[in-house]
Write a protein that holds these residues in place. Structure first.
Motif, mmCIF file in Angstrom:
data_model
loop_
_atom_site.group_PDB
_atom_site.id
_atom_site.type_symbol
_atom_site.label_atom_id
_atom_site.label_comp_id
_atom_site.label_asym_id
_atom_site.label_seq_id
_atom_site.Cartn_x
_atom_site.Cartn_y
_atom_site.Cartn_z
ATOM 1 N N THR A 37 0.989 -1.116 -0.357
ATOM 2 C CA THR A 37 -0.273 -0.277 0.454
ATOM 3 C C THR A 37 0.729 1.329 0.156
ATOM 4 O OG1 THR A 37 -1.658 -1.041 0.998
ATOM 5 C CG2 THR A 37 -1.734 1.075 1.262
ATOM 6 N N TYR A 38 2.269 1.559 0.671
ATOM 7 C CA TYR A 38 2.638 1.688 0.942
ATOM 8 C C TYR A 38 3.747 2.705 -0.230
ATOM 9 C CZ TYR A 38 6.375 5.317 2.057
ATOM 10 O OH TYR A 38 7.787 6.547 2.347
ATOM 11 N N LEU A 39 3.992 1.849 -1.481
ATOM 12 C CA LEU A 39 4.466 2.160 -2.686
ATOM 13 C C LEU A 39 3.412 2.363 -3.424
ATOM 14 C CD1 LEU A 39 6.830 0.655 -4.734
ATOM 15 C CD2 LEU A 39 5.934 -1.747 -5.002
ATOM 16 N N GLU A 40 2.243 1.730 -3.705
ATOM 17 C CA GLU A 40 1.385 2.530 -4.210
ATOM 18 C C GLU A 40 0.976 3.878 -4.148
ATOM 19 O OE1 GLU A 40 -1.799 -0.482 -3.791
ATOM 20 O OE2 GLU A 40 -1.220 -2.256 -4.560
ATOM 21 N N LEU A 41 1.214 4.133 -2.805
ATOM 22 C CA LEU A 41 0.720 5.642 -2.773
ATOM 23 C C LEU A 41 1.708 6.182 -2.698
ATOM 24 C CD1 LEU A 41 -0.882 5.134 0.891
ATOM 25 C CD2 LEU A 41 -1.701 6.041 -1.105
ATOM 26 N N THR A 42 3.622 5.843 -2.613
ATOM 27 C CA THR A 42 4.068 6.750 -3.170
ATOM 28 C C THR A 42 4.536 6.609 -4.592
ATOM 29 O OG1 THR A 42 5.563 5.278 -1.288
ATOM 30 C CG2 THR A 42 6.839 6.882 -2.996
ATOM 31 N N GLN A 65 13.152 3.411 -4.704
ATOM 32 C CA GLN A 65 13.271 2.999 -4.410
ATOM 33 C C GLN A 65 12.823 2.448 -3.561
ATOM 34 O OE1 GLN A 65 17.077 3.855 -5.324
ATOM 35 N NE2 GLN A 65 16.156 5.333 -7.006
ATOM 36 N N ILE A 66 13.326 3.040 -1.665
ATOM 37 C CA ILE A 66 13.523 3.048 -0.765
ATOM 38 C C ILE A 66 11.727 2.215 -0.276
ATOM 39 C CG2 ILE A 66 12.524 3.423 1.349
ATOM 40 C CD1 ILE A 66 14.628 6.168 1.014
ATOM 41 N N ALA A 67 10.511 2.407 -1.068
ATOM 42 C CA ALA A 67 9.900 1.852 -0.601
ATOM 43 C C ALA A 67 9.725 0.529 -1.428
ATOM 44 C CB ALA A 67 8.064 2.394 -1.077
ATOM 45 N N CYS A 68 9.975 0.173 -2.733
ATOM 46 C CA CYS A 68 10.798 -1.263 -3.275
ATOM 47 C C CYS A 68 11.414 -1.950 -2.232
ATOM 48 C CB CYS A 68 10.941 -1.182 -4.612
ATOM 49 S SG CYS A 68 10.525 -0.630 -5.658
ATOM 50 N N SER A 104 10.885 -6.963 -5.917
ATOM 51 C CA SER A 104 10.484 -5.816 -5.578
ATOM 52 C C SER A 104 11.919 -5.923 -5.462
ATOM 53 C CB SER A 104 9.700 -5.691 -4.722
ATOM 54 O OG SER A 104 9.089 -6.134 -4.653
ATOM 55 N N TYR A 105 12.748 -6.562 -5.127
ATOM 56 C CA TYR A 105 13.826 -6.035 -5.351
ATOM 57 C C TYR A 105 14.968 -5.585 -6.814
ATOM 58 C CZ TYR A 105 15.609 -7.585 -0.104
ATOM 59 O OH TYR A 105 15.858 -7.326 1.346
ATOM 60 N N ARG A 108 13.160 -4.704 -9.097
ATOM 61 C CA ARG A 108 12.293 -3.538 -9.415
ATOM 62 C C ARG A 108 12.989 -2.196 -8.768
ATOM 63 N NH1 ARG A 108 6.547 -0.428 -8.284
ATOM 64 N NH2 ARG A 108 6.737 1.078 -9.622
ATOM 65 N N ALA A 109 13.703 -1.972 -7.586
ATOM 66 C CA ALA A 109 14.563 -1.374 -6.905
ATOM 67 C C ALA A 109 15.923 -1.338 -7.372
ATOM 68 C CB ALA A 109 14.783 -1.939 -5.582
ATOM 69 N N ILE A 110 16.539 -2.323 -7.609
ATOM 70 C CA ILE A 110 17.885 -2.436 -8.594
ATOM 71 C C ILE A 110 17.978 -1.202 -9.429
ATOM 72 C CG2 ILE A 110 19.219 -3.885 -9.430
ATOM 73 C CD1 ILE A 110 19.228 -5.751 -7.423
ATOM 74 N N ALA A 111 16.529 -1.623 -10.395
ATOM 75 C CA ALA A 111 16.058 -1.276 -11.976
ATOM 76 C C ALA A 111 16.316 0.246 -11.639
ATOM 77 C CB ALA A 111 15.307 -1.632 -12.781
ATOM 78 N N LEU A 112 15.198 0.935 -10.651
ATOM 79 C CA LEU A 112 15.356 2.281 -10.284
ATOM 80 C C LEU A 112 16.063 2.593 -9.941
ATOM 81 C CD1 LEU A 112 11.281 2.069 -8.813
ATOM 82 C CD2 LEU A 112 11.780 3.189 -10.397
ATOM 83 N N ALA A 113 17.681 2.278 -9.462
ATOM 84 C CA ALA A 113 18.347 2.754 -8.194
ATOM 85 C C ALA A 113 19.681 2.548 -9.939
ATOM 86 C CB ALA A 113 19.066 1.822 -7.184
ATOM 87 N N GLU A 114 19.824 2.329 -10.673
ATOM 88 C CA GLU A 114 20.441 1.846 -12.203
ATOM 89 C C GLU A 114 19.807 3.388 -12.769
ATOM 90 O OE1 GLU A 114 22.876 -2.226 -11.945
ATOM 91 O OE2 GLU A 114 20.683 -2.318 -13.031
ATOM 92 N N ALA A 115 18.910 3.137 -13.108
ATOM 93 C CA ALA A 115 18.307 4.170 -13.784
ATOM 94 C C ALA A 115 18.279 5.155 -13.095
ATOM 95 C CB ALA A 115 16.737 4.084 -14.146
ATOM 96 N N SER A 116 18.553 6.360 -11.899
ATOM 97 C CA SER A 116 18.431 7.151 -11.002
ATOM 98 C C SER A 116 19.559 7.873 -12.069
ATOM 99 C CB SER A 116 18.747 6.791 -9.992
ATOM 100 O OG SER A 116 19.416 7.742 -9.228
ATOM 101 N N PRO A 117 19.594 8.904 -12.273
ATOM 102 C CA PRO A 117 20.785 9.743 -12.754
ATOM 103 C C PRO A 117 22.455 9.841 -11.822
ATOM 104 C CG PRO A 117 18.673 11.450 -12.374
ATOM 105 C CD PRO A 117 18.639 9.948 -11.557
#
Length: 117
Positions: free
Chosen positions: A28-33, A45-48, A67-68, A70-79
Motif C-alpha cells: 500500500t505504501y509503495l502504491e501511495l508513493t 526505491q526505498i518503498a520497493c 521487488s528487489y 525493481r528497486a535495483i532497476a530504479l536505482a540503476e536508472a537514477s541520474p
C-alpha cells in the motif's frame, strides 16, 4: 490513509515480526508513493526495498525477488545512483535467493553487492 500513517503501521508490524501484515502495508505504501512521486526518485526505491524485505521475511520469495529487482532497476536508472542502496538491494536479493535455496543465483548477487560495497 496518508503515506506517513501507512509507513508507521508498516514499521510497527515489521518490528513486531508480523511480516505478512507488514508486506501488505508495504505494498500500500509503495502504491501511495508511486501516486505521489511518480516512478522516479529515491522514495520509490526505498518503498520497493521495504516491500521486498517484508516479502522475504514473510516467505514470499517470488514477490521479494520482483521487488528487489525493481528497486535495483530504479536505482540503476537514477541520474545519481546511490551505491550503498545498490549494494543493499543486491545483498537483499542474494539473501532471498539463499532463503529459497537458489544458491547459484545467491552467489552472483552477493558478488554484485560486494562490488558495490
Amino acid at each position: 490513509a496518508s503515506r506517513v500513517e501507512v509507513y508507521g503501521r508498516f514499521r510497527k508490524e515489521f518490528e513486531a515480526g508480523r511480516y505478512e501484515a507488514a508486506a501488505t502495508l508495504a505494498q500500500t505504501y509503495l502504491e501511495l508513493t508511486e501516486k505521489e512521486v511518480g516512478t522516479q526518485g529515491e522514495d520509490l526505491q526505498i518503498a520497493c526495498m521495504n516491500l521486498a524485505t517484508a516479502q522475504r521475511e514473510a516467505g514470499d520469495y517470488v514477490g521479494a525477488e520482483a521487488s528487489y529487482l525493481r528497486a535495483i532497476a530504479l536505482a540503476e536508472a537514477s541520474p545519481r545512483p546511490r551505491i550503498e542502496r545498490l549494494a543493499r538491494a543486491n545483498a537483499g536479493l542474494a539473501a532471498t535467493y539463499c532463503a529459497g535455496k537458489r544458491y547459484d543465483l545467491a552467489v552472483a548477487r552477493f558478488d554484485r553487492a560486494i562490488a558495490y560495497g
